[in-house]
Design a protein around this motif. Structure first.
Motif, PDB file in Angstrom:
ATOM      1  N   LEU A  96     -15.193  50.541  -6.201  1.00 16.93           N
ATOM      2  CA  LEU A  96     -15.865  51.066  -7.389  1.00 16.93           C
ATOM      3  C   LEU A  96     -17.372  51.141  -7.245  1.00 16.93           C
ATOM      4  O   LEU A  96     -18.044  51.753  -8.072  1.00 16.93           O
ATOM      5  N   GLY A  97     -17.930  50.513  -6.210  1.00 14.86           N
ATOM      6  CA  GLY A  97     -19.357  50.627  -5.961  1.00 14.86           C
ATOM      7  C   GLY A  97     -20.123  49.350  -6.264  1.00 14.86           C
ATOM      8  O   GLY A  97     -19.661  48.467  -6.991  1.00 14.86           O
ATOM      9  N   SER A  98     -21.323  49.253  -5.706  1.00 21.48           N
ATOM     10  CA  SER A  98     -22.134  48.045  -5.819  1.00 21.48           C
ATOM     11  C   SER A  98     -22.557  47.756  -7.254  1.00 21.48           C
ATOM     12  O   SER A  98     -22.629  46.594  -7.667  1.00 21.48           O
ATOM     13  N   ALA A  99     -22.872  48.808  -8.021  1.00 23.57           N
ATOM     14  CA  ALA A  99     -23.344  48.590  -9.392  1.00 23.57           C
ATOM     15  C   ALA A  99     -22.263  47.931 -10.242  1.00 23.57           C
ATOM     16  O   ALA A  99     -22.530  46.954 -10.960  1.00 23.57           O
ATOM     17  N   LEU A 100     -21.027  48.427 -10.155  1.00 22.72           N
ATOM     18  CA  LEU A 100     -19.942  47.828 -10.920  1.00 22.72           C
ATOM     19  C   LEU A 100     -19.579  46.449 -10.380  1.00 22.72           C
ATOM     20  O   LEU A 100     -19.209  45.555 -11.142  1.00 22.72           O
ATOM     21  N   ALA A 101     -19.678  46.266  -9.070  1.00 31.69           N
ATOM     22  CA  ALA A 101     -19.416  44.940  -8.507  1.00 31.69           C
ATOM     23  C   ALA A 101     -20.415  43.924  -9.031  1.00 31.69           C
ATOM     24  O   ALA A 101     -20.057  42.792  -9.382  1.00 31.69           O
ATOM     25  N   GLU A 102     -21.681  44.334  -9.107  1.00 31.50           N
ATOM     26  CA  GLU A 102     -22.707  43.437  -9.633  1.00 31.50           C
ATOM     27  C   GLU A 102     -22.445  43.118 -11.097  1.00 31.50           C
ATOM     28  O   GLU A 102     -22.579  41.974 -11.542  1.00 31.50           O
TER      29      GLU A 102
ATOM     30  N   LYS B  91     -32.169  40.055 -21.669  1.00 36.75           N
ATOM     31  CA  LYS B  91     -31.056  40.453 -20.809  1.00 36.75           C
ATOM     32  C   LYS B  91     -29.746  40.461 -21.587  1.00 36.75           C
ATOM     33  O   LYS B  91     -28.952  41.407 -21.500  1.00 36.75           O
ATOM     34  N   VAL B  92     -29.503  39.383 -22.326  1.00 34.32           N
ATOM     35  CA  VAL B  92     -28.258  39.294 -23.090  1.00 34.32           C
ATOM     36  C   VAL B  92     -28.165  40.431 -24.093  1.00 34.32           C
ATOM     37  O   VAL B  92     -27.123  41.094 -24.223  1.00 34.32           O
ATOM     38  N   MET B  93     -29.262  40.689 -24.812  1.00 37.67           N
ATOM     39  CA  MET B  93     -29.231  41.747 -25.820  1.00 37.67           C
ATOM     40  C   MET B  93     -29.056  43.124 -25.195  1.00 37.67           C
ATOM     41  O   MET B  93     -28.363  43.990 -25.739  1.00 37.67           O
ATOM     42  N   LEU B  94     -29.669  43.342 -24.033  1.00 42.09           N
ATOM     43  CA  LEU B  94     -29.486  44.625 -23.345  1.00 42.09           C
ATOM     44  C   LEU B  94     -28.054  44.791 -22.858  1.00 42.09           C
ATOM     45  O   LEU B  94     -27.521  45.905 -22.812  1.00 42.09           O
ATOM     46  N   GLU B  95     -27.414  43.683 -22.508  1.00 44.22           N
ATOM     47  CA  GLU B  95     -26.051  43.742 -21.987  1.00 44.22           C
ATOM     48  C   GLU B  95     -25.017  43.940 -23.082  1.00 44.22           C
ATOM     49  O   GLU B  95     -24.049  44.678 -22.904  1.00 44.22           O
ATOM     50  N   VAL B  96     -25.168  43.268 -24.226  1.00 46.18           N
ATOM     51  CA  VAL B  96     -24.079  43.220 -25.190  1.00 46.18           C
ATOM     52  C   VAL B  96     -24.381  43.912 -26.511  1.00 46.18           C
ATOM     53  O   VAL B  96     -23.515  43.934 -27.392  1.00 46.18           O
ATOM     54  N   THR B  97     -25.579  44.459 -26.703  1.00 42.92           N
ATOM     55  CA  THR B  97     -25.871  45.171 -27.944  1.00 42.92           C
ATOM     56  C   THR B  97     -26.337  46.584 -27.627  1.00 42.92           C
ATOM     57  O   THR B  97     -26.636  46.922 -26.476  1.00 42.92           O
ATOM     58  N   LEU B  98     -26.421  47.389 -28.686  1.00 40.12           N
ATOM     59  CA  LEU B  98     -26.941  48.739 -28.570  1.00 40.12           C
ATOM     60  C   LEU B  98     -28.289  48.864 -29.266  1.00 40.12           C
ATOM     61  O   LEU B  98     -28.745  49.968 -29.583  1.00 40.12           O
TER      62      LEU B  98
ATOM     63  N   ARG C 264     -30.379  47.770 -18.515  1.00 37.10           N
ATOM     64  CA  ARG C 264     -29.245  48.085 -19.385  1.00 37.10           C
ATOM     65  C   ARG C 264     -28.271  49.020 -18.682  1.00 37.10           C
ATOM     66  O   ARG C 264     -27.051  48.846 -18.766  1.00 37.10           O
ATOM     67  N   GLN C 265     -28.785  50.005 -17.962  1.00 37.95           N
ATOM     68  CA  GLN C 265     -27.908  50.956 -17.269  1.00 37.95           C
ATOM     69  C   GLN C 265     -27.049  50.249 -16.225  1.00 37.95           C
ATOM     70  O   GLN C 265     -25.878  50.578 -16.045  1.00 37.95           O
ATOM     71  N   ARG C 266     -27.599  49.235 -15.576  1.00 33.79           N
ATOM     72  CA  ARG C 266     -26.851  48.539 -14.526  1.00 33.79           C
ATOM     73  C   ARG C 266     -25.891  47.498 -15.079  1.00 33.79           C
ATOM     74  O   ARG C 266     -24.839  47.244 -14.492  1.00 33.79           O
ATOM     75  N   HIS C 267     -26.262  46.857 -16.195  1.00 35.39           N
ATOM     76  CA  HIS C 267     -25.532  45.677 -16.625  1.00 35.39           C
ATOM     77  C   HIS C 267     -24.856  45.788 -17.979  1.00 35.39           C
ATOM     78  O   HIS C 267     -24.191  44.841 -18.401  1.00 35.39           O
ATOM     79  N   ALA C 268     -25.005  46.889 -18.695  1.00 34.63           N
ATOM     80  CA  ALA C 268     -24.476  46.982 -20.052  1.00 34.63           C
ATOM     81  C   ALA C 268     -22.976  46.757 -20.084  1.00 34.63           C
ATOM     82  O   ALA C 268     -22.234  47.292 -19.259  1.00 34.63           O
ATOM     83  N   LEU C 269     -22.521  45.951 -21.045  1.00 37.88           N
ATOM     84  CA  LEU C 269     -21.103  45.704 -21.238  1.00 37.88           C
ATOM     85  C   LEU C 269     -20.557  46.454 -22.444  1.00 37.88           C
ATOM     86  O   LEU C 269     -19.413  46.273 -22.825  1.00 37.88           O
TER      87      LEU C 269
END
Length: 356
Positions: free
Chosen positions: A201-207, A296-303, A337-342
């Motif tokens: 799936l690629g390095s970004a998704l693996a990370e 980081k947390v807010m960028l990952e789990v919020t919009l 956010r583009q790399r880590h957003a959930l």
């Protein structure tokens, strides 16, 4: 990685075959599948219908697909109407339960067809992932001489006698050497899954998956503080602990060295000395790191927008927040956010309006 314009029908599928023997540690295989399912979920959230995905088959010792398992285990075997598509990409060989090394050798000897199947897979360019003593089956194929393997220390002597042309990745819990990715212990299942995700799936998704699957105490604490503004328990009563607890409880407030020193019950000079001696940084530098952890947390789990996150993290000036975040993380908030957003972007939200 496919573009968002690719339809789900053409999104690549990478299949993993997982043979199970009577001796196999089935829990290892099921845990591995659970991690692949999590990767598919995350890929779908981030990339939508264009996301590549992982598929799997449970095989018997001769390489034939196992029938659908009963009850809750049915989710681990595809139904005949929905077989896993795509050519095989890899094999995952879980460890197996044996009393000693002679029992391992007997298990390998009883499963010649599987050993031949592994050899054919390697000849076809597939990768082989092994866990623990499952490495004996892969090594017996004769295709991995000159490679290195990661094994628990208590297997090393016996394995070296059986396969003297294979080396050991000393001091490594997981080894990647060409087509062979090996993990030493059951705790390595997560690392093996992340390695497979990176190759498919690629390095970004693996990370991103590693972020989700790996314990991260900094993120845990930052999430709790952002949600409830909790203090460090009183058992951590020291100048630094009092100061850091106050920082965490007031991350969104303007920084004041005097107020921080008062909360820590010391002079500003003493406080600066404690931070420099123990953390090799100033209180303000440490505050920036705590604020960036929350961001980081807010960028990952919020919009939430970047300016809103800046305010929630104590920065009234979004430009200043962007500069500080880039300094502490090595990338801009938008890139992070583009790399880590959930969370899926708003444009992919589905709203079903019920008839009234």
């Amino acid at each position: 990685m496919p573009s968002s314009s690719v339809s789900s029908a053409t999104a690549p599928v990478f299949r993993v075959d997982i043979p199970l023997l009577p001796e196999s540690a089935v829990g290892n295989a099921l845990q591995f599948i659970d991690l692949l399912r999590s990767a598919n979920l995350l890929a779908g959230l981030r990339l939508g219908a264009s996301a590549p995905r992982l598929a799997w088959r449970l095989l018997d010792a001769r390489g034939a697909p196992l029938p659908v398992l009963p009850g809750p285990l049915a989710a681990y075997t595809p139904t005949p109407a929905e077989p896993p598509s795509g050519p095989p990409f890899a094999l995952f060989i879980p460890s197996f339960h044996t009393a000693d090394i002679p029992a391992i050798r007997n298990a390998v000897a009883r499963n010649g067809p599987l050993v031949r199947h592994i050899g054919i897979a390697l000849d076809a360019g597939q990768k082989v992932f092994t866990l623990g003593n499952g490495a004996w089956l892969a090594a017996e194929s004769g295709r991995l001489n000159g490679r290195q393997v990661s094994l628990p220390w208590f297997y090393v002597a016996g394995f070296e006698r059986d396969h003297p042309d294979i080396g050991f990745a000393l001091g490594q819990d997981i080894a990647e050497d060409g087509p062979w990715i090996s993990g030493a212990l059951p705790i390595s299942v997560g690392d093996l899954a992340v390695s497979l995700i990176r190759h498919t799936l690629g390095s970004a998704l693996a990370e991103a998956c590693a972020t989700v699957l790996t314990p991260d105490h900094e993120r845990t604490r930052a999430a709790l503080q952002a949600n409830a503004q909790q203090h460090i328990p009183a058992t951590r009563d020291s100048t630094l602990a009092r100061a850091i607890a106050w920082m965490e409880a007031h991350l969104d407030e303007p920084y004041s060295l005097a107020r921080l020193a008062e909360a820590a019950a010391v002079s500003t000079r003493t406080l600066l000395r404690h931070f420099q001696q123990e953390l090799s940084q100033s209180p303000l530098d440490h505050l920036h790191s705590l604020r960036c952890a929350r961001a980081k947390v807010m960028l990952e789990v919020t919009l939430e927008s970047v300016p809103s996150i800046a305010v929630a993290c104590g920065y009234s000036d979004p430009a200043a927040f962007r500069r500080i975040f880039a300094r502490y993380t090595g990338m801009a908030p938008g890139e992070y956010r583009q790399r880590h957003a959930l969370r899926a972007p708003r444009r992919r939200w589905r709203v079903d309006v019920a008839a009234r």
